[in-house]
Design an enzyme around this catalytic site. Structure first.
Site, short mmCIF file in Angstrom:
data_model
loop_
_atom_site.label_atom_id
_atom_site.label_comp_id
_atom_site.label_asym_id
_atom_site.label_seq_id
_atom_site.Cartn_x
_atom_site.Cartn_y
_atom_site.Cartn_z
N PRO A 1 7.88 -21.75 -0.02
CA PRO A 1 7.69 -21.41 -1.43
C PRO A 1 6.49 -22.11 -2.02
CG PRO A 1 9.87 -22.34 -1.01
CD PRO A 1 9.01 -22.68 0.13
N GLU A 2 5.65 -21.33 -2.67
CA GLU A 2 4.54 -21.85 -3.45
C GLU A 2 4.90 -21.65 -4.92
OE1 GLU A 2 0.80 -20.34 -1.98
OE2 GLU A 2 1.64 -19.94 -0.01
N HIS B 1 22.93 -23.21 7.65
CA HIS B 1 21.85 -24.07 7.17
C HIS B 1 22.08 -24.56 5.75
CE1 HIS B 1 19.66 -23.27 10.80
NE2 HIS B 1 19.70 -21.98 10.58
N ARG C 1 14.62 -25.37 8.39
CA ARG C 1 13.79 -26.36 9.09
C ARG C 1 14.03 -27.79 8.63
NH1 ARG C 1 7.79 -24.10 9.67
NH2 ARG C 1 7.60 -25.97 10.95
#
Length: 274
Positions: free
Chosen positions: A2-3, A97, A116
């Site tokens: 995400p930006e 996750h 991740r």
DNA sequence: CGTTACCTGAAA
DNA sequence: TTTCAGGTAACG
């Protein structure tokens, strides 16, 4: 992942459903992502620190999300694959996750999931903030053109590396740096200080327009990114160079190429970007 | 400054 | 099997 546009979309979709709600409980399925008052992995302190508090608001600075609690601040960075997803369905099984669940008094819950495991949740008080936040520069909507030019051109590094430097300007990541440089017709490897007034001005306007467009489309989803309600973004269709290597440039018909700039992959049209 | 580590999983 | 991925911090 995400930006700025993705984080802003999470903020905008999440805030209406959690603002004013009290956190009734917390489930920590993995504590690796927690930093409680500077202590890494402190799940118990985290739970004690957030339980019973009301979420007063949700703000964004650069790519950081800031949950304003009664007596503290919960700062979240999603890094590459993190997501904060609201759910009202208690039967919905959390993904493998899902590391932290904030359960709200009204039965809703906010899930932090992150394949991740780079994302972090910092619980802070006394006005302290995580290291990355203290050094954060203004985002492209918080400065005028003159300020942008001063900051960006004050370096000999490749202009793309400067755009990605969150201390210079915050919120721009790999997707939108490539897209903005293409829109402005500037090669990513150009030393930032070498940009002419006209070029730097085009870059300022391109960055803001590219980010604005991405926000309007709910961000860019390739695989992991979801907004606060679990929905993918629709901005992938607007990308002109990012992950388009081998394809044709819309402007000159040349081939989009991939190169390495500042340790990251960059995509550009060598014909249009000089 | 550039490079590497941090992780997991998908794709080449 | 190797490479690559939307980010950042810690190296040298």
């Amino acid at each position: 992942m995400p930006e700025l546009p993705e984080v802003e979309t999470v903020r905008a979709t999440l805030e209406p459903v959690i603002k004013g709600k009290r956190i009734a409980g917390v489930s920590v399925r993995s504590s690796h992502c927690l930093v409680t008052y500077g202590r890494e992995g402190d799940a118990q302190g985290f739970c004690e620190g957030v339980c019973g508090r009301v979420i007063r608001g949700l703000a964004r600075r650069g790519k950081y999300l800031l949950f304003g609690l009664d007596d503290s601040l919960l700062v979240v960075h999603l890094r590459m694959t993190g997501a904060l997803v609201y759910s009202q369905d208690p039967a919905a099984v959390p993904s493998r996750h899902t590391h932290v669940i904030l359960r709200l008094e009204d039965g809703g819950e906010v899930r932090f999931q992150d394949q991740r495991r780079f994302g972090r949740l910092w619980l802070e008080r006394d006005g302290s903030v995580p290291q990355g936040l203290t050094k954060l520069g203004p985002d492209p909507f918080e400065i005028d053109e003159a300020g942008f030019l001063l900051r960006v051109r004050a370096s000999r590094r490749p202009v793309k590396a400067v755009l990605l430097d969150q201390e210079v300007v915050s919120g721009v990541g790999n997707i939108y740096a490539d897209e903005a440089l293409y829109a402005a017709g500037i090669h990513p490897s150009r030393p930032a200080f070498s940009l002419a007034d006209e070029e730097a001005s085009r870059l300022y306007r391109a960055v803001r327009e590219i980010l604005r467009l991405a926000i309007a489309h709910g961000g860019t989803t390739f695989s992991d990114y979801r907004d606060g309600l679990g929905r993918p973004g629709g901005n992938a269709a607007n990308l002109t160079v990012y992950r388009q290597e081998g394809g044709r440039c819309r402007r000159c018909g040349g081939i989009i190429v991939r190169l390495r700039v500042g340790g990251r992959t960059a995509r550009c049209c060598p014909g249009c970007q000089t």
